[in-house]
Design a protein around this motif. Sequence first.
Motif, short mmCIF file in Angstrom:
data_model
loop_
_atom_site.label_atom_id
_atom_site.label_comp_id
_atom_site.label_asym_id
_atom_site.label_seq_id
_atom_site.Cartn_x
_atom_site.Cartn_y
_atom_site.Cartn_z
N VAL A 1 -15.69 42.45 -65.46
CA VAL A 1 -17.04 43.00 -65.54
C VAL A 1 -17.86 42.44 -64.38
O VAL A 1 -18.59 43.16 -63.71
N LYS A 2 -17.77 41.20 -64.14
CA LYS A 2 -18.50 40.55 -63.05
C LYS A 2 -18.05 41.13 -61.71
O LYS A 2 -18.85 41.38 -60.81
N TYR A 3 -16.75 41.38 -61.58
CA TYR A 3 -16.19 41.94 -60.34
C TYR A 3 -16.75 43.34 -60.11
O TYR A 3 -17.14 43.69 -58.99
N SER A 4 -16.81 44.16 -61.13
CA SER A 4 -17.33 45.53 -60.97
C SER A 4 -18.82 45.50 -60.63
O SER A 4 -19.30 46.32 -59.84
N GLU A 5 -19.58 44.59 -61.18
CA GLU A 5 -21.01 44.46 -60.84
C GLU A 5 -21.16 44.06 -59.38
O GLU A 5 -22.01 44.59 -58.65
N MET A 6 -20.31 43.13 -58.93
CA MET A 6 -20.36 42.71 -57.53
C MET A 6 -19.99 43.87 -56.60
O MET A 6 -20.59 44.06 -55.55
N GLU B 1 -25.71 47.80 -51.22
CA GLU B 1 -26.15 47.20 -49.95
C GLU B 1 -25.67 48.02 -48.77
O GLU B 1 -26.39 48.20 -47.77
N ALA B 2 -24.44 48.54 -48.84
CA ALA B 2 -23.92 49.39 -47.77
C ALA B 2 -24.77 50.66 -47.63
O ALA B 2 -25.10 51.09 -46.52
N GLU B 3 -25.15 51.27 -48.76
CA GLU B 3 -26.00 52.46 -48.72
C GLU B 3 -27.36 52.13 -48.13
O GLU B 3 -27.92 52.88 -47.33
N ILE B 4 -27.90 50.98 -48.51
CA ILE B 4 -29.21 50.55 -47.97
C ILE B 4 -29.11 50.35 -46.47
O ILE B 4 -29.99 50.77 -45.71
N ASN B 5 -28.02 49.72 -46.03
CA ASN B 5 -27.84 49.49 -44.60
C ASN B 5 -27.68 50.81 -43.84
O ASN B 5 -28.05 50.90 -42.67
N GLU B 6 -27.10 51.83 -44.47
CA GLU B 6 -26.97 53.14 -43.82
C GLU B 6 -28.33 53.85 -43.75
O GLU B 6 -28.65 54.51 -42.78
#
Length: 164
Positions: free
Chosen positions: A13-18, A25-30
Amino acid sequence: TLDLTCSRTPCFVKYSEMEEMVNMEAEINEVQPLLLSVTIGSTLQFYFIGKKCEILQDMNRHLEAILKEKRALRKRLIKHRCQQSLPIEATFHKCIVELLTEAVTFIEKLESHLQSVRSIPQIPHMMSNMDTTLSKTEVLMIELEELIEQILKWEELQKEVYSN
């Protein structure tokens, strides 16, 4: 049923949230450079619009000042400027006299040039008159030559008569 009873472990669950956070963040950077370019473009656009607005306001103030002075301007334009002395320093009087003589000669030359230009439409008529005059002159020259020949013949006859 096993799939239904199976629950996710807290580790995954923690992995999927990360993973979701990294994707966000990638979308924000785009999207961020596009937003930055849009904000810079709009900022420049507002700057140029502001400059144009300032220029138009200056022109508007100038036109308003002219409208306020409209009556005074009309009076100045209607008022005759002749019969008034020119406010020219005495050192420049000689130059003014020379300029006036040059202006008079310019006007005379201009009048002669205007007469020449006015006569341009009459050139074809003048040329036809000149052609007819030239043909008449040629006919007269031929007649004159014939007359000269007759005079010379008559003179020879007179010499023969006097010699006999």
